[in-house]
Write a protein that holds these residues in place. Structure first.
Motif, PDB file in Angstrom:
ATOM      1  N   ARG A   1      30.223  41.474  37.009  1.00  0.00           N
ATOM      2  CA  ARG A   1      31.273  42.468  37.313  1.00  0.00           C
ATOM      3  C   ARG A   1      31.554  43.378  36.113  1.00  0.00           C
ATOM      4  N   LEU A   2      31.467  42.799  34.898  1.00  0.00           N
ATOM      5  CA  LEU A   2      31.712  43.617  33.699  1.00  0.00           C
ATOM      6  C   LEU A   2      30.663  44.718  33.569  1.00  0.00           C
ATOM      7  N   ILE A   3      29.421  44.364  33.886  1.00  0.00           N
ATOM      8  CA  ILE A   3      28.334  45.361  33.811  1.00  0.00           C
ATOM      9  C   ILE A   3      28.597  46.479  34.828  1.00  0.00           C
ATOM     10  N   ILE A   4      29.010  46.096  36.041  1.00  0.00           N
ATOM     11  CA  ILE A   4      29.287  47.105  37.080  1.00  0.00           C
ATOM     12  C   ILE A   4      30.439  48.016  36.637  1.00  0.00           C
ATOM     13  N   ASN A   5      31.511  47.389  36.116  1.00  0.00           N
ATOM     14  CA  ASN A   5      32.660  48.186  35.645  1.00  0.00           C
ATOM     15  C   ASN A   5      32.220  49.191  34.586  1.00  0.00           C
TER      16      ASN A   5
ATOM     17  N   GLU B   1      29.186  50.399  34.068  1.00  0.00           N
ATOM     18  CA  GLU B   1      28.330  51.447  34.646  1.00  0.00           C
ATOM     19  C   GLU B   1      29.145  52.485  35.409  1.00  0.00           C
ATOM     20  N   LEU B   2      30.157  52.003  36.146  1.00  0.00           N
ATOM     21  CA  LEU B   2      30.970  52.928  36.944  1.00  0.00           C
ATOM     22  C   LEU B   2      32.081  53.569  36.119  1.00  0.00           C
ATOM     23  N   GLY B   3      32.306  53.061  34.914  1.00  0.00           N
ATOM     24  CA  GLY B   3      33.395  53.569  34.067  1.00  0.00           C
ATOM     25  C   GLY B   3      34.751  53.239  34.667  1.00  0.00           C
ATOM     26  N   SER B   4      34.821  52.151  35.472  1.00  0.00           N
ATOM     27  CA  SER B   4      36.104  51.818  36.098  1.00  0.00           C
ATOM     28  C   SER B   4      36.947  50.921  35.195  1.00  0.00           C
ATOM     29  N   MET B   5      38.209  50.783  35.551  1.00  0.00           N
ATOM     30  CA  MET B   5      39.104  49.915  34.776  1.00  0.00           C
ATOM     31  C   MET B   5      38.609  48.483  34.859  1.00  0.00           C
ATOM     32  N   ASN B   6      38.819  47.748  33.783  1.00  0.00           N
ATOM     33  CA  ASN B   6      38.408  46.351  33.778  1.00  0.00           C
ATOM     34  C   ASN B   6      39.637  45.450  33.890  1.00  0.00           C
ATOM     35  N   TYR B   7      39.611  44.563  34.864  1.00  0.00           N
ATOM     36  CA  TYR B   7      40.733  43.639  35.058  1.00  0.00           C
ATOM     37  C   TYR B   7      40.369  42.199  34.688  1.00  0.00           C
ATOM     38  N   VAL B   8      39.089  41.984  34.328  1.00  0.00           N
ATOM     39  CA  VAL B   8      38.641  40.611  34.025  1.00  0.00           C
ATOM     40  C   VAL B   8      39.314  40.127  32.734  1.00  0.00           C
ATOM     41  N   LEU B   9      39.983  38.982  32.826  1.00  0.00           N
ATOM     42  CA  LEU B   9      40.640  38.405  31.643  1.00  0.00           C
ATOM     43  C   LEU B   9      40.079  37.005  31.411  1.00  0.00           C
ATOM     44  N   VAL B  10      39.772  36.722  30.127  1.00  0.00           N
ATOM     45  CA  VAL B  10      39.190  35.429  29.769  1.00  0.00           C
ATOM     46  C   VAL B  10      40.201  34.653  28.928  1.00  0.00           C
ATOM     47  N   LEU B  11      40.480  33.431  29.343  1.00  0.00           N
ATOM     48  CA  LEU B  11      41.364  32.561  28.561  1.00  0.00           C
ATOM     49  C   LEU B  11      40.529  31.409  28.010  1.00  0.00           C
ATOM     50  N   ASN B  12      40.388  31.360  26.693  1.00  0.00           N
ATOM     51  CA  ASN B  12      39.664  30.267  26.049  1.00  0.00           C
ATOM     52  C   ASN B  12      40.671  29.264  25.519  1.00  0.00           C
ATOM     53  N   GLU B  13      40.417  27.984  25.780  1.00  0.00           N
ATOM     54  CA  GLU B  13      41.286  26.944  25.215  1.00  0.00           C
ATOM     55  C   GLU B  13      40.465  26.125  24.223  1.00  0.00           C
ATOM     56  N   TYR B  14      41.073  25.812  23.093  1.00  0.00           N
ATOM     57  CA  TYR B  14      40.377  25.114  22.027  1.00  0.00           C
ATOM     58  C   TYR B  14      41.084  23.807  21.680  1.00  0.00           C
TER      59      TYR B  14
ATOM     60  N   THR C   1      38.668  29.920  31.257  1.00  0.00           N
ATOM     61  CA  THR C   1      39.171  30.315  32.574  1.00  0.00           C
ATOM     62  C   THR C   1      39.040  31.833  32.681  1.00  0.00           C
ATOM     63  N   ILE C   2      38.380  32.289  33.737  1.00  0.00           N
ATOM     64  CA  ILE C   2      38.157  33.739  33.882  1.00  0.00           C
ATOM     65  C   ILE C   2      38.797  34.202  35.193  1.00  0.00           C
ATOM     66  N   VAL C   3      39.659  35.193  35.075  1.00  0.00           N
ATOM     67  CA  VAL C   3      40.406  35.680  36.240  1.00  0.00           C
ATOM     68  C   VAL C   3      40.164  37.183  36.405  1.00  0.00           C
ATOM     69  N   ASP C   4      39.890  37.590  37.644  1.00  0.00           N
ATOM     70  CA  ASP C   4      39.699  39.018  37.932  1.00  0.00           C
ATOM     71  C   ASP C   4      40.601  39.452  39.086  1.00  0.00           C
ATOM     72  N   PRO C   5      41.669  40.180  38.791  1.00  0.00           N
ATOM     73  CA  PRO C   5      42.554  40.671  39.869  1.00  0.00           C
ATOM     74  C   PRO C   5      42.199  42.083  40.322  1.00  0.00           C
ATOM     75  N   SER C   6      40.949  42.496  40.185  1.00  0.00           N
ATOM     76  CA  SER C   6      40.630  43.889  40.531  1.00  0.00           C
ATOM     77  C   SER C   6      40.826  44.171  42.019  1.00  0.00           C
TER      78      SER C   6
ATOM     79  N   ARG D   1      48.392  42.156  37.196  1.00  0.00           N
ATOM     80  CA  ARG D   1      47.215  42.999  36.984  1.00  0.00           C
ATOM     81  C   ARG D   1      47.560  44.377  36.426  1.00  0.00           C
ATOM     82  N   TYR D   2      48.846  44.737  36.503  1.00  0.00           N
ATOM     83  CA  TYR D   2      49.249  46.063  36.021  1.00  0.00           C
ATOM     84  C   TYR D   2      49.738  46.058  34.576  1.00  0.00           C
ATOM     85  N   ILE D   3      49.737  44.903  33.932  1.00  0.00           N
ATOM     86  CA  ILE D   3      50.249  44.841  32.553  1.00  0.00           C
ATOM     87  C   ILE D   3      49.152  45.281  31.581  1.00  0.00           C
ATOM     88  N   ASN D   4      49.481  46.249  30.748  1.00  0.00           N
ATOM     89  CA  ASN D   4      48.511  46.840  29.829  1.00  0.00           C
ATOM     90  C   ASN D   4      48.388  46.050  28.527  1.00  0.00           C
TER      91      ASN D   4
END
Ligand SMILES: C[S@@+](CC[C@H](N)C(=O)[O-])C[C@H]1O[C@@H](n2cnc3c(N)ncnc32)[C@H](O)[C@@H]1O
Length: 264
Positions: A149-153, A155-168, A177-182, A189-192
């Motif tokens: 999805r990141l590659i598609i975003n 290529e299309l120049g669209s907004m990216n909503y994919v968020l990655v949470l790493n726990e250590y 944990t990877i979440v995509d609210p696109s 999903r609207y928080i900048n």
């Protein structure tokens, strides 16, 4: 879970109350993700008190009441968080270890942010430090699907909503944990992104091994202020100088948004 969320989407997207599993792509990675998603944490407490102290409740000690006693706030050093849930012996009415499971706070507004030139979220009331804002809810993705999805975003120049949470644990990465609210998401999903954010994210587990991405106030936030968090997550930020230009306008802005890094 009895979510209390009546926010509406300004766009024609599917509004969901909590994160959902992506479509089955028949991969082994999807099977692992689905197994976790369908698992229940059998870690119930046996408390008959308010679950406020970690010495008494095995999950407790993450939240404390605000000085006016009106709401629960995340303590500063609480990460990761485990909340009590339906299997616990404590009472839903007196337990002080249930916050994220009740849904986002009231009085949030989706608005056209003049700083970012796109939509953002602001609050119409003062928010105290540690208060829960909302979950960053969307589709839970495998790393393979997220990269696709990141590659598609890109290529299309669209907004990216994919968020990655790493726990250590110490230096070792434990869970990603990877979440995509696109296309399916909630108000989160609207928080900048900001390089000097007024909110931060934290992993919050309720009855599932996959954490919810909880967004909390990092300081007292006055009414009308736009809410933002650091997309690089808690202490996971690698300085980048080839990302998308950052519009946050903070005095210490690095000039670039953090790249979404997805390891294997
Ligand atoms: C999770 S969305 C945030 C909501 C988005 N503004 C909207 O209108 O739907 C992330 C996208 O918002 C924009 N964005 C968020 N923070 C930004 C920042 N600091 N600088 C530039 N663009 C940002 C980028 O286009 C990014 O891909």
């Amino acid at each position: 879970m009895a979510f209390n969320d009546d926010y509406e989407h300004p766009d024609s997207l599917e509004y969901i109350l909590e994160s959902v599993l992506m479509c089955n792509d028949k991969s082994l990675e999807f099977n692992h993700l689905a197994d976790d998603y369908n698992s229940v944490l059998l870690n119930q407490c046996l408390c008959n008190g308010d679950c406020q102290k970690s010495e008494i409740c095995p999950h407790g000690g993450h939240y404390e009441y605000s000085t006016d006693g009106r709401e629960l706030l995340l303590k500063k050093s609480s990460n990761p968080v485990i909340e009590c849930h339906n299997l616990c012996k404590c009472s839903k009415n007196t337990c002080s270890n249930r916050l994220v499971q009740n849904g986002p706070r009231k009085n949030l507004e989706i608005f056209d942010s003049p700083v970012y030139g796109s939509k953002g979220v602001r609050t119409s009331e003062n928010i105290p430090r540690g208060a829960f804002i909302c979950e960053y809810a969307g589709e839970l993705l495998t790393s393979h699907e997220a990269k696709r999805r990141l590659i598609i975003n890109e290529e299309l120049g669209s907004m990216n909503y994919v968020l990655v949470l790493n726990e250590y644990t110490s230096e070792k990465k434990q869970q990603v944990t990877i979440v995509d609210p696109s296309t399916r998401g909630n108000i989160g999903r609207y928080i900048n992104h900001s390089c000097e954010p007024n909110c931060h994210i934290a992993a919050v587990r309720i009855d599932c091994p996959i954490p919810k991405i909880g967004i909390f106030a990092a300081r007292d936030i006055p009414a009308r202020e736009e809410l933002c968090f650091h997309y690089g997550g808690e202490g996971q930020y690698k300085r980048v100088n080839d990302g998308k230009t950052c519009l946050c306008a903070a005095p210490t802005c690095t000039g670039f948004m953090p790249n979404t890094e997805i390891g294997q």
